[in-house]
Design a protein around this motif. Sequence first.
Motif, PDB file in Angstrom:
ATOM      1  N   ASN A 117       0.824  -1.206   0.000  1.00 54.52           N
ATOM      2  CA  ASN A 117       0.000   0.000   0.000  1.00 54.52           C
ATOM      3  C   ASN A 117       0.857   1.254   0.000  1.00 54.52           C
ATOM      4  N   GLU A 118       1.893   1.253   0.822  1.00 52.30           N
ATOM      5  CA  GLU A 118       2.762   2.432   0.947  1.00 52.30           C
ATOM      6  C   GLU A 118       3.623   2.643  -0.288  1.00 52.30           C
ATOM      7  N   ASN A 119       4.159   1.557  -0.833  1.00 49.40           N
ATOM      8  CA  ASN A 119       5.101   1.670  -1.953  1.00 49.40           C
ATOM      9  C   ASN A 119       4.429   1.856  -3.313  1.00 49.40           C
ATOM     10  N   TYR A 120       3.164   1.430  -3.420  1.00 55.71           N
ATOM     11  CA  TYR A 120       2.510   1.480  -4.724  1.00 55.71           C
ATOM     12  C   TYR A 120       1.181   2.244  -4.708  1.00 55.71           C
ATOM     13  N   LEU A 121       0.236   1.795  -3.900  1.00 57.01           N
ATOM     14  CA  LEU A 121      -1.094   2.390  -3.929  1.00 57.01           C
ATOM     15  C   LEU A 121      -1.095   3.851  -3.480  1.00 57.01           C
ATOM     16  N   GLN A 122      -0.270   4.169  -2.498  1.00 60.70           N
ATOM     17  CA  GLN A 122      -0.244   5.541  -1.991  1.00 60.70           C
ATOM     18  C   GLN A 122       0.550   6.499  -2.882  1.00 60.70           C
ATOM     19  N   LYS A 123       1.051   6.000  -3.992  1.00 64.85           N
ATOM     20  CA  LYS A 123       1.722   6.881  -4.949  1.00 64.85           C
ATOM     21  C   LYS A 123       0.711   7.811  -5.621  1.00 64.85           C
ATOM     22  N   LEU A 124      -0.572   7.439  -5.526  1.00 60.62           N
ATOM     23  CA  LEU A 124      -1.646   8.301  -6.007  1.00 60.62           C
ATOM     24  C   LEU A 124      -2.509   8.708  -4.815  1.00 60.62           C
ATOM     25  N   THR A 125      -3.011   9.936  -4.820  1.00 57.98           N
ATOM     26  CA  THR A 125      -3.931  10.377  -3.778  1.00 57.98           C
ATOM     27  C   THR A 125      -5.311   9.778  -4.044  1.00 57.98           C
ATOM     28  N   TYR A 126      -6.197   9.876  -3.057  1.00 61.47           N
ATOM     29  CA  TYR A 126      -7.537   9.320  -3.249  1.00 61.47           C
ATOM     30  C   TYR A 126      -8.293  10.067  -4.347  1.00 61.47           C
ATOM     31  N   ASN A 127      -7.978  11.345  -4.549  1.00 64.81           N
ATOM     32  CA  ASN A 127      -8.592  12.094  -5.652  1.00 64.81           C
ATOM     33  C   ASN A 127      -8.138  11.555  -7.006  1.00 64.81           C
ATOM     34  N   GLN A 128      -6.862  11.217  -7.108  1.00 60.42           N
ATOM     35  CA  GLN A 128      -6.347  10.658  -8.349  1.00 60.42           C
ATOM     36  C   GLN A 128      -6.904   9.260  -8.605  1.00 60.42           C
ATOM     37  N   TRP A 129      -7.078   8.482  -7.529  1.00 67.78           N
ATOM     38  CA  TRP A 129      -7.702   7.172  -7.676  1.00 67.78           C
ATOM     39  C   TRP A 129      -9.157   7.325  -8.110  1.00 67.78           C
ATOM     40  N   ALA A 130      -9.823   8.362  -7.643  1.00 61.11           N
ATOM     41  CA  ALA A 130     -11.211   8.624  -8.047  1.00 61.11           C
ATOM     42  C   ALA A 130     -11.291   8.894  -9.547  1.00 61.11           C
ATOM     43  N   ILE A 131     -10.292   9.596 -10.079  1.00 61.87           N
ATOM     44  CA  ILE A 131     -10.244   9.842 -11.528  1.00 61.87           C
ATOM     45  C   ILE A 131     -10.087   8.528 -12.285  1.00 61.87           C
ATOM     46  N   VAL A 132      -9.243   7.636 -11.746  1.00 61.34           N
ATOM     47  CA  VAL A 132      -9.066   6.311 -12.350  1.00 61.34           C
ATOM     48  C   VAL A 132     -10.397   5.568 -12.385  1.00 61.34           C
ATOM     49  N   VAL A 133     -11.180   5.667 -11.303  1.00 59.76           N
ATOM     50  CA  VAL A 133     -12.489   5.008 -11.229  1.00 59.76           C
ATOM     51  C   VAL A 133     -13.418   5.535 -12.313  1.00 59.76           C
ATOM     52  N   VAL A 134     -13.443   6.857 -12.490  1.00 62.33           N
ATOM     53  CA  VAL A 134     -14.313   7.471 -13.503  1.00 62.33           C
ATOM     54  C   VAL A 134     -13.919   7.005 -14.903  1.00 62.33           C
ATOM     55  N   VAL A 135     -12.613   7.013 -15.191  1.00 60.04           N
ATOM     56  CA  VAL A 135     -12.127   6.582 -16.502  1.00 60.04           C
ATOM     57  C   VAL A 135     -12.493   5.121 -16.766  1.00 60.04           C
TER      58      VAL A 135
END
Length: 249
Positions: A117-135
């Motif tokens: 989670n720290e090394n990979y998933l947290q490289k994006l903020t939750y806002n950026q992950w939200a954009i990924v969800v929309v796309v």
Amino acid sequence: MKKIFFLLFLLPSILLAQTANDLFTTANNLYKEGKYKEAIKVYQKIEKKDQVSSDVYYNLGNCYYKLNEVAATIYNYEKALSINPLHKDATNNLVFAKRLTLDRIEELPKSILQKFNENYLQKLTYNQWAIVVVVLSFLASILFLLFYFSEIPTKKRFYFISSILSFIMLFSSLLITINQYNLSTSKRHAIVFSKKIDVKNAPTLNGNDVFTIHEGTKIMVLDEVDNWKKVKLADGKIGWLIADEIKEL
């Protein structure tokens, strides 16, 4: 007439953006001239306008670094990374800044999931992950429609498999977004600004000293009572200190 009204509606936003850009350029020039205190004041004007970016905090960190103000340096690099975790310069400079601190705290061992989670998933903020969800939602919907209307068996099979994979990725990204949001809102971090703090075992001046921390150390805020805050170190130690001695990120 409609065009004029539209331009008048956008004018305040345009002027505000231009002002922030002008201030950013002015502050950068002051930094290049070695006028670090003056540059800080200009960067802080941008912050007050709520026009901050990761670069503004990164440059503020650089100014404080030149002035040997350890806590403010680390604080601003951390703020830059909270906005953009992929800011490489802020990441690298934060490593050098932490070497200026007196405390050498060993972190508690982390699980494989925590490391991932720290090394990979947290490289994006939750806002950026939200954009990924929309796309992914758009992609999955388009692929499903292509599957539904396609009449060629090979293409239909391809669109079906692709849409299923997209929906799986969509669901996974949504879970990651929720998790990152919960972590961001539940965990409150702060930087120690006092040169030295004797952390107490209770939120009173009469409490016993349990450990000592110094300027620049990053801590987690767990609770607060009046002007006291309960904090936790990376090594698991917990205690109480006066709120004015730290600054939350």
